[in-house]
Design a protein around this motif. Structure first.
Motif: not given
Lengths: 161, 273
Positions: A44-45, A112-113, A149-152
């Motif tokens: 994610l990062t 999606i990525t 996902f959302v919190p990050t």
């Protein structure tokens, strides 16, 4: 003042990369999901860095982390390094189209990525190093991605102010 | 003069950027290409990651490790009373077995003398302890605190008090890396004790069972049969305990390893005599 200037969001995101990498390559038998969560957080990062802080130094970052992930998790170089570099080059090609998208569309593409990246890594590990395609691991990754996902993204946007 | 200079700087920086991308892509291509060979560069990177990167990552992830240990201690404390009861029952049971074992041991010694047999076929190279493990995502690997300076070499067998654990796949001066039996990329040749059925076992991917990938003459072992290394591939010494047949299907069977892969503290590196 000088310290806060030096400690910008780019540096903070790179620190998150280092921490999430370190935790994901050290297995904790009692907390296996911690490994998986930090593995997803690393991806994610990395995608966030590419999308919002694109710079040529990211090629070196991709090279180093790709090699280390491959050696520490697979003992063979291949799956991660190819995926990270391909993502960077794909972003370079599609950047002009991504700029036109709305923030919701970008968030959707971001998610999606992430899923595609995790899937392609598994696929390449299977193709190059003959590792079994572990469906339960993929489902675990998707579930963790949905949760964090959302919190990050919220945390990252806060870091970016 | 000034605009000309600016253009030159721009061109140079663009050249540097393009050069960086091309060199990174070429280097990664070469690394992927040579990763499966014993190429000097790949070994160097593996050595570096074992001896430098792993300690750094362990240091960074130390708080999580402390948290994990705390949970472990809490769980142990919670189950203390229940375990105590089980252990008391087990002590009574073991005392009975002890008497029987002493008798059998005496008998065994006498029979060995009669047969002129040697005690075991193993040569202990080094006893090492576990420094870190990477067995949650993808492969099942552990790192040990002994390496080539302790005469550990590639393809040596790793065992513990319960049986076969895996084999050494990489060594540095002070560290070595062991691939566990549960890894899908490791195959071992085994035989069943009662029927002598030869087969190949690989990790099932779930980290729990081993599954047969080849069975000689398609003869299936019996449920509960003990499986040991056959020694035919000449990598693992003969007769090392592997596991117990837990499930038999039409064309394959599953083996539950004797080693508890979640509780590995010390590992012995051995070779056959």
């Amino acid at each position: 003042m000088e310290f806060s200037k030096f400690f910008n969001s780019n540096i903070k995101l790179n620190i998150i990369l280092i921490i999430s990498f370190s935790i994901s390559v050290n297995s904790f038998i009692l907390l296996p999901n911690i490994n998986n969560a930090f593995y997803v957080l690393f991806h994610l990062t990395f995608i966030y860095l590419i999308f919002y802080h694109y710079h040529y130094y990211l090629y070196l970052v991709a090279l180093v982390y790709g090699i280390l992930f491959d050696i520490l998790l697979l003992n063979n170089i291949g799956a991660h390094i190819i995926t990270f570099l391909s993502l960077l080059m794909l972003f370079l090609l599609l950047r002009k189209y991504l700029i036109r998208l709305s923030s919701y569309q970008i968030i959707f593409i971001y998610f999606i990525t992430l899923i595609m990246l995790l899937l392609i890594e598994q696929f390449l590990a299977n193709l190059i190093h003959n590792y079994k395609f572990n469906m339960s691991l993929i489902l675990n990754f998707i579930l963790i991605s949905l949760i964090i996902f959302v919190p990050t993204v919220f945390l990252f946007t806060k870091l970016d102010k | 003069m000034a605009p000309k200079f600016q253009i030159k700087v721009f061109q140079l920086s663009r050249f540097v950027k393009n050069f960086t991308i091309i060199s990174v892509v070429t280097l990664s291509f070469l690394l992927v290409f040579f990763s499966k060979t014993d190429y000097y560069l790949i070994n160097g990177i593996k050595n570096l990651s074992n001896s430098v990167i792993i300690p750094i990552t362990r240091f960074i992830s130390a708080p999580v490790n402390v948290f994990s240990n705390f949970i472990d201690e809490y769980n142990q404390f919670r189950s203390l009373k229940f375990e105590n009861k089980i252990l008391q029952e087990e002590i009574i049971r073991l005392k009975k077995w002890q008497t029987l074992a002493i008798q059998n041991s005496r008998e065994n010694k006498v029979l060995k003398k009669l047969l002129n047999a040697t005690d075991n076929n193993l040569n202990l190279v080094k006893t090492a302890s576990l420094i870190n493990r990477n067995d949650t995502i993808y492969s099942k690997l552990i790192n040990l605190n002994a390496g080539s300076e302790d005469k550990i070499e590639k393809n040596m067998s790793a065992i513990n008090e319960r049986g076969l654990l895996g084999k050494v796949i990489d060594t540095t001066a002070n560290n070595s890396r062991v691939i566990l039996l549960t890894d899908p990329n490791l195959s071992i040749s085994v035989k069943s004790i009662s029927d002598g059925i030869f087969s190949l076992l690989t990790g099932n991917g779930d980290g729990k069972y081993l599954v047969s990938s080849f069975v000689k003459e398609n003869k299936m072992p019996r449920l509960g049969d003990i499986v040991v290394t056959s020694g035919t591939a000449q990598i693992f010494p003969v007769d090392l305990l592997v596991g117990k047949v837990a499930k038999v299907e039409k064309n394959r069977f599953f083996v539950l390893p004797f080693v508890d892969f979640k509780n590995i503290d010390y590992v012995q590196i051995v070779t056959s005599k």
